[in-house]
Design an enzyme around this catalytic site. Structure first.
Site, mmCIF file in Angstrom:
data_model
loop_
_atom_site.group_PDB
_atom_site.id
_atom_site.type_symbol
_atom_site.label_atom_id
_atom_site.label_comp_id
_atom_site.label_asym_id
_atom_site.label_seq_id
_atom_site.Cartn_x
_atom_site.Cartn_y
_atom_site.Cartn_z
ATOM 1 N N GLN A 93 18.476 7.045 -14.813
ATOM 2 C CA GLN A 93 17.032 6.801 -14.855
ATOM 3 C C GLN A 93 16.829 5.412 -15.444
ATOM 4 O O GLN A 93 16.874 5.232 -16.661
ATOM 5 C CB GLN A 93 16.359 7.879 -15.719
ATOM 6 C CG GLN A 93 16.661 9.311 -15.280
ATOM 7 C CD GLN A 93 15.962 9.709 -13.985
ATOM 8 O OE1 GLN A 93 14.756 9.530 -13.843
ATOM 9 N NE2 GLN A 93 16.723 10.216 -13.023
ATOM 10 N N ALA A 96 6.532 14.148 -16.407
ATOM 11 C CA ALA A 96 7.846 13.874 -15.815
ATOM 12 C C ALA A 96 7.939 12.443 -15.272
ATOM 13 O O ALA A 96 6.968 11.693 -15.289
ATOM 14 C CB ALA A 96 8.130 14.882 -14.713
ATOM 15 N N HIS A 97 9.106 12.084 -14.774
ATOM 16 C CA HIS A 97 9.367 10.711 -14.314
ATOM 17 C C HIS A 97 8.473 10.304 -13.146
ATOM 18 O O HIS A 97 8.202 11.087 -12.261
ATOM 19 C CB HIS A 97 10.838 10.491 -13.942
ATOM 20 C CG HIS A 97 11.464 11.533 -13.090
ATOM 21 N ND1 HIS A 97 12.766 11.458 -12.684
ATOM 22 C CD2 HIS A 97 10.988 12.679 -12.585
ATOM 23 C CE1 HIS A 97 13.056 12.493 -11.962
ATOM 24 N NE2 HIS A 97 12.003 13.263 -11.882
ATOM 25 N N ASN A 98 8.034 9.071 -13.197
ATOM 26 C CA ASN A 98 7.246 8.448 -12.121
ATOM 27 C C ASN A 98 5.857 9.047 -11.939
ATOM 28 O O ASN A 98 5.192 8.786 -10.941
ATOM 29 C CB ASN A 98 8.016 8.497 -10.782
ATOM 30 C CG ASN A 98 9.276 7.639 -10.817
ATOM 31 O OD1 ASN A 98 10.336 8.097 -11.240
ATOM 32 N ND2 ASN A 98 9.143 6.388 -10.426
#
Lengths: 344, 344, 344
Positions: free
Chosen positions: A199, A240-242
């Site tokens: 990541q 969460a991511h993005n």
């Protein structure tokens, strides 16, 4: 901290009705106030309390006309609630005023530290970090390499900011919040195990955001997880991511938002909501607590509820009938019996 | 960190198609790439972007045939996605490379510290702790007496590991995760209060496990709470005392697993799931987000949903009808009316 | 730590049946015990294990009569489970015994520290803080200005206590719990942004409370958020501003309670429950895991389930029918078909 009615009257641009020399040293609700307290009366429902309160000073509106004797000194202002909010804010700013650098702390020589900051003991500031003027970094905060923190921002004790994160100005982050830990990304291998997807993105938090205790915001796989201007996040939330949370969205405690989802500006999301990944929630959406949203919401300014979420009105009707299901089933069985009898 | 196309071609065992001397210093998605970026094209859906990207280098598959001019230098490899993943991993390993012991930190004289470790400032390492080679213990981590941490394991800032915990090799634990706090065990007393049941077991985390931010894993009452090889846990998860999570299970954010439950290997559990205590979830089970599982799942490799959870297919059908409940109730009322009329 | 059967017999006021000199150095379940372990037999279902266990010592009840030979030394007591619990407690107290002040730590000169305390390295104790006798403040704990911690209280590593919080005696707070961060209060402004409502109240935690890892308890807007005597909170719980949790209530993991709600004494609340703000939950209420409570519960000692919660019994019936909804819909369609045919 002790103030006279006269001093407070000047501060609030109000007029003193009673003893201008009486002093107060704390703020309290009118129904709980002790001697030495300053209180306010804004909601007419609470008027009864003003005739018995022990508050030394009560802020009231200019148009308030007592219907019985009052022992407290009154300060009359245009809007009692707004005036009291202003006092609350002054009180808290005064109370939380801190500057200086406590020892021991760890500041990498390459870090750039602004003017008039507070840096508490046991704070860790990594390489190439930039801290803006007037920032307050409480004890035991960690700021990883190459991260930045804007001016006037407060990080309460124990906040952890991973490398490369960008935090704007006038942001408040409460204890235990984690900014920039790895997104949850793994690729399945043939032997049943998983290989980690590195990541390498970051987290960007814009100005005037507030983030609650123990909330987690994951760094992007690539690019940035984005929390835009004015967003308010409560405690124990998972971002969460993005994910992208747009301007002035407000999210209550324990809600989780899965990867790459976009939340529209001015949305209001209740507590314990779950939202799946890779969808878009339209501007101004209102989502009830404990909902589960499993597809994009395209229409703006609508209310949603349930899991899977449908329109709030539909959900309210379905919930009522759900609680009557035993009755509905009995009716169907009765119909079956009658029809059978009838067709014999 | 700056690399030429030629250097990257050699690293990836690929061939350079274009200027071998062009340099890159960052990784980016093809649709967002700036000059100086390295990107990749794996999914044919994104092919359009390669003709307009500003990426200096793009990794493509050997069999990619452009249909328009491309300004970027290409590196041709067998599998573009895999090659890019390898680069991501190298990039991150390089970026997170840290060794040495920062001061001040607290290391008990009886602790055994491996070779080439990183120990950040304000880390606390208790009595008789063992830390393996190449471990990375970031600032403000706590490792209680008699705990152990395997080689190559990373504990990010602020992780707390209670006494007696055993953490394997190549484990990654993110900030704020708590390993080995007391299980929730109390016995009711006659006066209505509760007496604490001492929790004297521990937590064992095997190799290659990843644990997300602010996740909590309670120590066993007696014996061990067990997280087996290759398990991946997301953020804000609750694992109660004496739970056993078997090999390669994957659990998403905000899920809670109650005491003594066993999760089968290769299971996949969504976010915000609740699982009651003292049950067994069969190998390969897939449990949808927000489910509530209240009894053992014995059949392997099945999908489940709902609260209480039933088979995924049954749940999907029931959900559809749930949203039509108002209509169903109207139909029943219509039937009742008609039948009554008819039998008059 | 090594003890003979004779020493343990004296400690538990029991009689030794077998070798009084055999030694043990650990506690274990009877089915998992190794040589050198002490175990117990309380539940007759486990009697089979006593004839094959490797435990060196087993605690049994006075009236236990073996039906086959036993190699372990027995210690006979009035109640085997209670006696073993006492041993667990002694074991743990001994194991967690710590006193003294580790360096470096930060103790403000105005703080008052009691006798025989443990203060770990990297602890931060602010101005005017009061710490009672025998308190244990583990490493990396933060205690803000003007907070107090009662005697015999344990704060595990990394707990954060904001300014003005009041923590009673014999309280246990696990790692990562946040006491006194700001309540979630914002007033909407005309431009769509929000203005923060300063949170100037505090948190009061009474005696004998236990609080789990990463649980968050927000300070009151004004007045106090109140956790009364004997309350037990599990991990990752959210307690909002001005909530009041009454004596001996027990709340499981990941539950959230919204602002100003009052939880009755002796209530038992399952995991992942959500409770809206400004309501009252009657004394002795039992609320099933994953419920959503959206209005006051006035009747005492009742069971509730579902979201929105209704009576447990009603909910159990509705859930069963919910899972039969496809069948119910088919029946209604069949009835419609038949009635139509019949009335042709």
């Amino acid at each position: 901290m002790q103030f006279t009615a006269q001093q407070i009257g000047i501060l609030l641009n109000g007029s003193v009705d009673g003893n201008p020399d009486v002093t107060v040293n704390q703020l309290a609700k009118i129904e709980e106030a002790q001697e030495g307290s300053l209180s306010f009366l804004a909601n007419p429902k609470y008027e009864q309390f003003i005739y018995h309160t022990n508050a030394s000073i009560v802020i009231v509106s200019n148009d308030f006309i007592p219907t019985a004797p009052i022992t407290s000194t009154l300060i009359r202002v245009e809007n009692a609630y707004t005036a009291f909010s202003v006092l609350l804010h002054h009180y808290n700013t005064f109370k939380l005023a801190k500057t200086g650098i406590e020892q021991p702390c760890f500041i990498h020589p390459s870090a750039k530290i602004g003017a008039d900051v507070y840096i508490g003991a046991f704070v860790y500031i990594g390489a190439d970090v930039v801290i803006g003027d007037n920032a307050k970094i409480y004890p035991q905060v960690y700021i990883g390499d190459n991260a930045s923190v804007g001016s006037g921002t407060t990080l309460f004790p124990g906040v952890k900011v991973y490398y490369d994160s960008r935090i704007g100005s006038n942001v408040t982050i409460h204890s235990g919040a984690i900014i920039g830990s790895d997104g949850f990304g793994f690729a399945p291998l043939e032997d049943g195990s998983y290989s980690k997807i590195s990541q390498i993105g970051n987290v960007i938090i814009e100005d005037n955001v507030e983030i609650g205790s123990n909330t987690c915001i994951d760094r992007a796989t690539m690019g940035s997880t984005l929390i835009k201007k004015g967003v308010k996040l409560d405690n124990l939330i998972q971002i969460a991511h993005n994910v992208e949370i747009n301007t002035n969205a407000v999210i209550a405690s324990q809600t989780g938002i899965s990867g790459s989802t976009k939340i529209g500006e001015q949305s209001i999301i209740g507590g314990q909501v779950g939202i799946v990944g890779h969808i878009t929630i339209a501007k101004g959406s209102q989502i009830q607590a404990q909902s589960g949203v499993n597809r994009s919401i395209l229409e703006e300014n609508k209310k949603w509820a349930g899991s899977p979420a449908t329109s709030f009105n539909n959900q309210m009707r379905a919930q009522v009938i759900y609680n009557r299901l035993p009755e509905l089933e009995r009716k169907v069985e009765e119909l079956e019996r009658k029809l059978k009898e009838f067709t014999k």
